[in-house]
Each structure stands twice: as C-alpha cells, then as structure tokens.
Design a protein around this motif. Structure first.
Motif, mmCIF file in Angstrom:
data_model
loop_
_atom_site.group_PDB
_atom_site.id
_atom_site.type_symbol
_atom_site.label_atom_id
_atom_site.label_comp_id
_atom_site.label_asym_id
_atom_site.label_seq_id
_atom_site.Cartn_x
_atom_site.Cartn_y
_atom_site.Cartn_z
ATOM 1 N N GLN A 104 -4.279 55.821 45.037
ATOM 2 C CA GLN A 104 -4.617 56.059 46.432
ATOM 3 C C GLN A 104 -4.004 54.928 47.255
ATOM 4 N N GLU A 105 -4.284 54.931 48.537
ATOM 5 C CA GLU A 105 -3.696 53.929 49.412
ATOM 6 C C GLU A 105 -4.153 52.534 48.995
ATOM 7 N N SER A 110 -3.269 50.869 46.340
ATOM 8 C CA SER A 110 -3.266 50.616 44.902
ATOM 9 C C SER A 110 -2.083 49.713 44.571
ATOM 10 N N LYS A 168 4.907 64.577 42.601
ATOM 11 C CA LYS A 168 4.092 63.576 43.280
ATOM 12 C C LYS A 168 4.918 62.297 43.426
ATOM 13 N N LYS A 228 1.388 55.242 50.790
ATOM 14 C CA LYS A 228 1.409 56.668 51.098
ATOM 15 C C LYS A 228 1.641 57.432 49.803
ATOM 16 N N ILE A 229 0.826 58.458 49.558
ATOM 17 C CA ILE A 229 0.980 59.334 48.402
ATOM 18 C C ILE A 229 1.326 60.714 48.959
ATOM 19 N N CYS A 269 1.009 50.671 47.082
ATOM 20 C CA CYS A 269 1.188 52.035 47.593
ATOM 21 C C CYS A 269 0.594 52.107 48.992
ATOM 22 N N ASN A 296 -4.535 58.396 39.391
ATOM 23 C CA ASN A 296 -5.681 57.855 40.104
ATOM 24 C C ASN A 296 -5.269 57.058 41.330
#
Length: 112
Positions: A76-77, A79, A51, A36-37, A34, A74
């Motif tokens: 984040q960048e 992951s 999301k 970008k979230i 990942c 949970n």
C-alpha cells in the motif's frame, strides 16, 4: 586498423553503452517507498491486468515504475520496498521489479 587519413581526422570514438537501469546509478538494487499502486494492461498481443507500483528511490529521489511479481501482494502507500533492474517486456516504461520477501513486501508463502 585505421588508415592514415582516418588518424589525421581525429581519434576513433567508441559508442557509448546504453544503460537499462539509469535510476540505480550503477547499484544492483535500490530501496524505495511506494507512493502509488496501479493496475495496467499490457500492449498487444497480450491481455492481462498487471500490478505496478510507482516508487520513489530513497538514495536519489528518482521516481520509477516497478512491476509487482507473483500472485497477490500486501503493498500500500508508503510501503518500503527493494527494487531490482528488470521488468516485464510487454509493459512499456516499466523497467524495474520489486523483490519479494524484503522489507515491507512479504514473500508468497507468508502472504496466504
């Protein structure tokens, strides 16, 4: 059954199949990172805050948008996640989904 004139013109060409998950290159799932979230809203008539994650696939470096299923996450960048090939129908351009309980993306029971 083709006619004689149709055979003289040339062979019949079958239609090419359209692939829903071209980034997988025939694989059922792919691992990715990942980077970008984000939260997006679906198209009409639905209303929500969905999301999504922008994921760079490890195998071929392609970037895809993937849905984050369930309530809470949970992520984040950076992951590491596993991506499968289906997405929500009301989010255009999001054709993939993340698999819960694999790699860095925890399942629903352990998140609470």
């Amino acid at each position: 059954m083709p006619t004689l004139n149709q055979l003289i013109k040339g062979l019949r060409v079958s239609k090419r199949r359209w692939c829903k998950t071209p980034a997988f290159e025939g694989a059922p799932q792919r691992r990715g990172v990942c980077y970008k979230i984000a939260i997006v809203t679906p198209r009409k008539p639905n209303s929500a805050r969905r999301k999504i994650a922008k994921v760079r696939l490890s195998a071929n470096r392609r970037r895809v948008f993937a849905n984050i299923p369930g309530q809470g996450h949970n992520l984040q960048e950076y992951s590491v996640v596993m991506v499968e090939g289906h997405g929500p129908k009301d989010l255009p351009g999001v054709n993939y989904a993340l698999i819960r309980g694999l790699l860095d993306f925890v399942g629903k029971e352990s998140f609470e």
